[in-house]
Design an enzyme around this catalytic site. Sequence first.
Site, PDB file in Angstrom:
ATOM      1  N   LYS A 107     -28.060 -17.491   4.634  1.00 26.98           N
ATOM      2  CA  LYS A 107     -28.018 -16.761   5.908  1.00 26.98           C
ATOM      3  C   LYS A 107     -29.090 -15.676   5.986  1.00 26.98           C
ATOM      4  O   LYS A 107     -29.627 -15.402   7.056  1.00 26.98           O
ATOM      5  CB  LYS A 107     -26.630 -16.152   6.113  1.00 26.98           C
ATOM      6  CG  LYS A 107     -25.559 -17.190   6.430  1.00 26.98           C
ATOM      7  CD  LYS A 107     -24.241 -16.552   6.813  1.00 26.98           C
ATOM      8  CE  LYS A 107     -23.222 -17.606   7.230  1.00 26.98           C
ATOM      9  NZ  LYS A 107     -21.922 -17.025   7.628  1.00 26.98           N
ATOM     10  N   LYS A 142     -25.031 -31.236   9.885  1.00 29.03           N
ATOM     11  CA  LYS A 142     -23.652 -30.898  10.206  1.00 29.03           C
ATOM     12  C   LYS A 142     -23.542 -30.410  11.653  1.00 29.03           C
ATOM     13  O   LYS A 142     -24.436 -29.721  12.149  1.00 29.03           O
ATOM     14  CB  LYS A 142     -23.175 -29.793   9.242  1.00 29.03           C
ATOM     15  CG  LYS A 142     -21.682 -29.539   9.257  1.00 29.03           C
ATOM     16  CD  LYS A 142     -21.321 -28.543   8.171  1.00 29.03           C
ATOM     17  CE  LYS A 142     -19.835 -28.210   8.214  1.00 29.03           C
ATOM     18  NZ  LYS A 142     -19.479 -27.202   7.207  1.00 29.03           N
ATOM     19  N   LYS A 200     -22.299 -24.686  15.581  1.00 29.84           N
ATOM     20  CA  LYS A 200     -22.272 -23.830  16.764  1.00 29.84           C
ATOM     21  C   LYS A 200     -23.664 -23.294  17.099  1.00 29.84           C
ATOM     22  O   LYS A 200     -23.931 -22.909  18.223  1.00 29.84           O
ATOM     23  CB  LYS A 200     -21.324 -22.641  16.535  1.00 29.84           C
ATOM     24  CG  LYS A 200     -19.871 -23.014  16.351  1.00 29.84           C
ATOM     25  CD  LYS A 200     -18.991 -21.788  16.268  1.00 29.84           C
ATOM     26  CE  LYS A 200     -18.830 -21.293  14.853  1.00 29.84           C
ATOM     27  NZ  LYS A 200     -17.809 -20.228  14.721  1.00 29.84           N
TER      28      LYS A 200
END
Length: 353
Positions: A119, A214, A217
Site C-alpha cells: 500500500k 482480483k 473497489k
Amino acid sequence: MAAFTPRVFSGMQPTSTLHLGNYLGALVNWVAMQKTHDCIYCVVDMHAITQGLDVWGGPVELTRATREVAAAYIAAGVDPKKSIIFNQSQVSGHAELAWVFNTIARLGWLNRMTQFKEKAGKDRENASVGLYDYPVLMAADILLYKATHVPVGEDQKQHLELTRDIAQKFNNDFAERIAELDLGTGELGYFPLPEPMIQGPAPRVMSLRDGTKKMSKSDPSDYSRINLTDDADMIAQKIRKAKTDPEALPSEEKGLEGRPEAENLVGIYAGLSGESKAQVLAEFGGSQFSGFKAALVELAVGKLAPIAGEMRRLLADPSHIDGILSDGADRAAAIAAPIMLDVKDITGFVRRR
C-alpha cells in the site's frame, strides 16, 4: 481449566462500495456463522483513514460509506439482533488497547508486514504512521472482545499471526501479574490466540475485465466488478459485457486451466448457486458463453438485486442505520469495557474507581 468463550470478530473498511467479491468471500460466510457462533461484525472506520484523503474520500464520504457498508451487512442477511453490528470509532477501547499493544509489538514484526509495503509503495517515507501501525489496531479490534475465531482472507493471514504474537507476548510479559490478580484462563493466559476461520472453498472473485486480477473497489472501470448497489439491469449488463474467450465451456475443471476469464465466471456461478465448479461444468460443459452468461445473469440478478433493493430501502432512512450502529456499539462496549479495565489493572495503570 476453563476455556475462552467462543466468539467471532470480523470487519470491513468503508472506503467505497462493497462488491461481489466481498459478498462471496465474506458476507455469505458471516451470515452462516451467526447460526453457530456469537458474532461481532464491525465497520472499521478507524482503519479507513490510514491512507490519504483521496483514498477514503474525506469526512462526508466516510459517513456515507460507513452507513452503506452497515446496510450491506444487514441486506446480505446479517441480523443485528443476533449479531453485533457497529462502527469501530464508537467504542474507544479499540484505540486504547491499540496503544497498549503498540508497546508489546516489535518493529521487526511490523517490518515484515507485506500489506504495508504494497500500500505504501515506493513512497514509504510519506505513508502515515497509521498505515504502518494498522496491524496493531487490527489486533486490538480482535482481542478487545477476546475473539477466538476470525474469518480471514489470504491478505489478512499475516495480520492474524501478528495478533497471535501480540496476545502471546502480553500473556508472557504479564504472566505473574495476571496470576496475582486471578484474571487469566489458567495456563492459557489472559488473551486467547485467535484462530483463522477458513470457510470452505470461497471463490477468489476476479475482475470481469481481466481474469488475472482480483475484483477490486479501486479498479477505475466500474465494469470490472458487480457492486452490491447495482440494480438488476446493471448486473445483467456487466455480466453480458464480461470478458470471455472464444472456446466453449469444458466439461471438467482441468479444462479451465489457462482460461482465467472462463474460470472466474464459472467460479462466480458456483459461489452464487452453492454448487462446486465441477457441478457447474457438468451442467454447462460444451455450452457457448452466450448461453452460460444468460444463466449466470438470471442467477446473479435473483441473488444480488434483492440485496441492492434492501440497501436502498435502508439507506433512505439514515437515522435507522445510525440507531442499529449505536445499539451495536452499546452491546460491543459492554463486552469490551471489563476487558479494558482488566488490561489497565494488569498493566498497572491507576484508574478511576
